[in-house]
Scaffold this motif. Structure first.
Motif, PDB file in Angstrom:
ATOM      1  N   PRO A  94       0.805  -1.223   0.000  1.00 57.81           N
ATOM      2  CA  PRO A  94       0.000   0.000   0.000  1.00 57.81           C
ATOM      3  C   PRO A  94       0.843   1.281   0.000  1.00 57.81           C
ATOM      4  O   PRO A  94       0.458   2.274  -0.629  1.00 57.81           O
ATOM      5  N   ALA A  95       1.978   1.264   0.676  1.00 56.75           N
ATOM      6  CA  ALA A  95       2.837   2.444   0.693  1.00 56.75           C
ATOM      7  C   ALA A  95       3.381   2.745  -0.695  1.00 56.75           C
ATOM      8  O   ALA A  95       3.553   3.920  -1.066  1.00 56.75           O
ATOM      9  N   HIS A  96       3.656   1.704  -1.477  1.00 55.92           N
ATOM     10  CA  HIS A  96       4.153   1.899  -2.833  1.00 55.92           C
ATOM     11  C   HIS A  96       3.040   2.426  -3.741  1.00 55.92           C
ATOM     12  O   HIS A  96       3.279   3.282  -4.603  1.00 55.92           O
ATOM     13  N   ALA A 143       2.699  14.772 -11.581  1.00 54.38           N
ATOM     14  CA  ALA A 143       2.987  14.784 -13.016  1.00 54.38           C
ATOM     15  C   ALA A 143       1.758  15.101 -13.861  1.00 54.38           C
ATOM     16  O   ALA A 143       1.873  15.324 -15.065  1.00 54.38           O
ATOM     17  N   GLN A 144       0.589  15.103 -13.238  1.00 55.48           N
ATOM     18  CA  GLN A 144      -0.676  15.325 -13.943  1.00 55.48           C
ATOM     19  C   GLN A 144      -0.887  14.273 -15.037  1.00 55.48           C
ATOM     20  O   GLN A 144      -1.321  14.570 -16.145  1.00 55.48           O
ATOM     21  N   ILE A 145      -0.546  13.037 -14.676  1.00 62.94           N
ATOM     22  CA  ILE A 145      -0.756  11.887 -15.557  1.00 62.94           C
ATOM     23  C   ILE A 145      -1.864  11.030 -14.939  1.00 62.94           C
ATOM     24  O   ILE A 145      -1.740  10.570 -13.797  1.00 62.94           O
ATOM     25  N   ALA A 146      -2.942  10.806 -15.684  1.00 60.02           N
ATOM     26  CA  ALA A 146      -4.070  10.038 -15.160  1.00 60.02           C
ATOM     27  C   ALA A 146      -3.810   8.540 -15.305  1.00 60.02           C
ATOM     28  O   ALA A 146      -3.580   8.042 -16.400  1.00 60.02           O
ATOM     29  N   ALA A 147      -3.838   7.829 -14.189  1.00 60.94           N
ATOM     30  CA  ALA A 147      -3.666   6.370 -14.194  1.00 60.94           C
ATOM     31  C   ALA A 147      -4.045   5.837 -12.823  1.00 60.94           C
ATOM     32  O   ALA A 147      -3.989   6.559 -11.816  1.00 60.94           O
ATOM     33  N   ASN A 148      -4.405   4.561 -12.782  1.00 63.43           N
ATOM     34  CA  ASN A 148      -4.745   3.894 -11.533  1.00 63.43           C
ATOM     35  C   ASN A 148      -3.468   3.328 -10.912  1.00 63.43           C
ATOM     36  O   ASN A 148      -2.884   2.370 -11.432  1.00 63.43           O
ATOM     37  N   ALA A 149      -3.038   3.910  -9.808  1.00 65.99           N
ATOM     38  CA  ALA A 149      -1.777   3.496  -9.184  1.00 65.99           C
ATOM     39  C   ALA A 149      -1.786   2.034  -8.769  1.00 65.99           C
ATOM     40  O   ALA A 149      -0.732   1.385  -8.725  1.00 65.99           O
ATOM     41  N   ALA A 150      -2.946   1.487  -8.482  1.00 66.83           N
ATOM     42  CA  ALA A 150      -3.032   0.095  -8.051  1.00 66.83           C
ATOM     43  C   ALA A 150      -2.727  -0.890  -9.173  1.00 66.83           C
ATOM     44  O   ALA A 150      -2.486  -2.074  -8.919  1.00 66.83           O
ATOM     45  N   ARG A 151      -2.725  -0.422 -10.427  1.00 70.93           N
ATOM     46  CA  ARG A 151      -2.459  -1.307 -11.567  1.00 70.93           C
ATOM     47  C   ARG A 151      -0.961  -1.482 -11.832  1.00 70.93           C
ATOM     48  O   ARG A 151      -0.564  -2.308 -12.651  1.00 70.93           O
ATOM     49  N   PHE A 152      -0.124  -0.712 -11.152  1.00 74.35           N
ATOM     50  CA  PHE A 152       1.311  -0.756 -11.424  1.00 74.35           C
ATOM     51  C   PHE A 152       1.958  -1.931 -10.688  1.00 74.35           C
ATOM     52  O   PHE A 152       1.509  -2.354  -9.620  1.00 74.35           O
ATOM     53  N   ARG A 153       3.046  -2.430 -11.286  1.00 78.11           N
ATOM     54  CA  ARG A 153       3.848  -3.477 -10.665  1.00 78.11           C
ATOM     55  C   ARG A 153       5.215  -2.877 -10.341  1.00 78.11           C
ATOM     56  O   ARG A 153       5.696  -1.988 -11.033  1.00 78.11           O
ATOM     57  N   ALA A 175       0.815   6.981  -6.703  1.00 79.39           N
ATOM     58  CA  ALA A 175      -0.321   7.894  -6.853  1.00 79.39           C
ATOM     59  C   ALA A 175       0.114   9.340  -6.672  1.00 79.39           C
ATOM     60  O   ALA A 175      -0.324  10.240  -7.407  1.00 79.39           O
ATOM     61  N   ALA A 176       0.999   9.591  -5.708  1.00 75.52           N
ATOM     62  CA  ALA A 176       1.482  10.951  -5.464  1.00 75.52           C
ATOM     63  C   ALA A 176       2.308  11.459  -6.649  1.00 75.52           C
ATOM     64  O   ALA A 176       2.176  12.628  -7.046  1.00 75.52           O
ATOM     65  N   LEU A 177       3.149  10.597  -7.222  1.00 75.81           N
ATOM     66  CA  LEU A 177       3.954  11.009  -8.364  1.00 75.81           C
ATOM     67  C   LEU A 177       3.083  11.255  -9.596  1.00 75.81           C
ATOM     68  O   LEU A 177       3.306  12.214 -10.343  1.00 75.81           O
TER      69      LEU A 177
END
Length: 227
Positions: free
Chosen positions: A185-187, A198-208, A192-194
């Motif tokens: 969760p911390a990652h 950066a004003q880039i729309a994406a779901n942070a939970a989808r990242f590996r 999400a903060a980055l």
């Protein structure tokens, strides 16, 4: 806003004007037109000015940036933000190879794709890429974060130290000593903060998450084939 037309002024003249600015300058807003792929535009800045570049730039735009905000409305050549110390650089198009090379701080945003060796030898910079990245990205990355909304090409994170890599898309292959790690969760919050900055729309939970296995820090004969 101060406008500099590189069709009538040289990059050397532009950079000299910017380098002469005192820390308390009131001349904080600059616009550069007709860059036409010029190299080293707005390099070596040390004051918190904002520079909007209307068009494509060549090599090492914003190199060694310290405190300035630079917006490239177009594509850029090799080494955007090379050895960047602080501040922010944004590229609305694509970036050539070695974006953010050896960067020590600040934020580099590439809204499009980045070519090979994005974040090579990064030493504390944060890089957010809206598209995909080329091969050998984050090679020997020492510190900082590389966030990629798209895909990563072969040998991601080869010979990685302690930089962290986050990729939402597919990874063609991992480099020597780079492994996938737990996305805690911390990652997710960090990504999400980055993305927000950066004003880039994406779901942070989808990242590996990818990082160093820490097997190559010191020479060991059992790992000789990986060096």
């Amino acid at each position: 806003m101060i406008t500099v037309d590189l069709a009538h002024s040289s990059v050397r003249d532009l950079n000299e004007r910017l380098h002469r600015l005192p820390p308390e300058t009131n001349e904080k807003a600059w616009r550069v037109v007709n860059p036409k792929g010029a190299h080293a535009v707005a390099a070596g800045l040390t004051v918190p000015v904002e520079i909007a570049i209307d068009g494509h730039v060549g090599y090492y735009c914003g190199g060694m940036n310290q405190a300035a905000t630079i917006i490239v409305d177009g594509h850029c050549g090799t080494g955007i933000g090379e050895n960047m110390m602080s501040g922010m650089i944004r590229v609305t198009g694509n970036a050539s190879q070695s974006a953010g090379a050896s960067g020590r701080g600040g934020l580099l945003v590439i809204e499009g794709d980045a070519s090979a060796r994005c974040g090579i030898s990064m030493k504390g910079i944060d890089i957010v890429v809206g598209g995909s990245i080329g091969h050998m990205s984050c090679f020997m990355g020492q510190a900082g974060s590389l966030v990629v909304r798209g895909d990563a090409d072969h040998d991601l994170g080869d010979s990685l130290y302690e930089a962290e890599i986050f990729v939402a898309g597919t990874v063609a292959s991992l480099g020597a000593d780079c492994i996938e790690k737990e996305m805690a969760p911390a990652h997710v919050a960090h990504v999400a903060a980055l993305l927000h900055r950066a004003q880039i729309a994406a779901n942070a939970a989808r990242f590996r998450r990818y990082g160093s296995a820490r097997k190559l820090y010191n020479f060991h004969i059992d790992h000789a084939g990986q060096y």
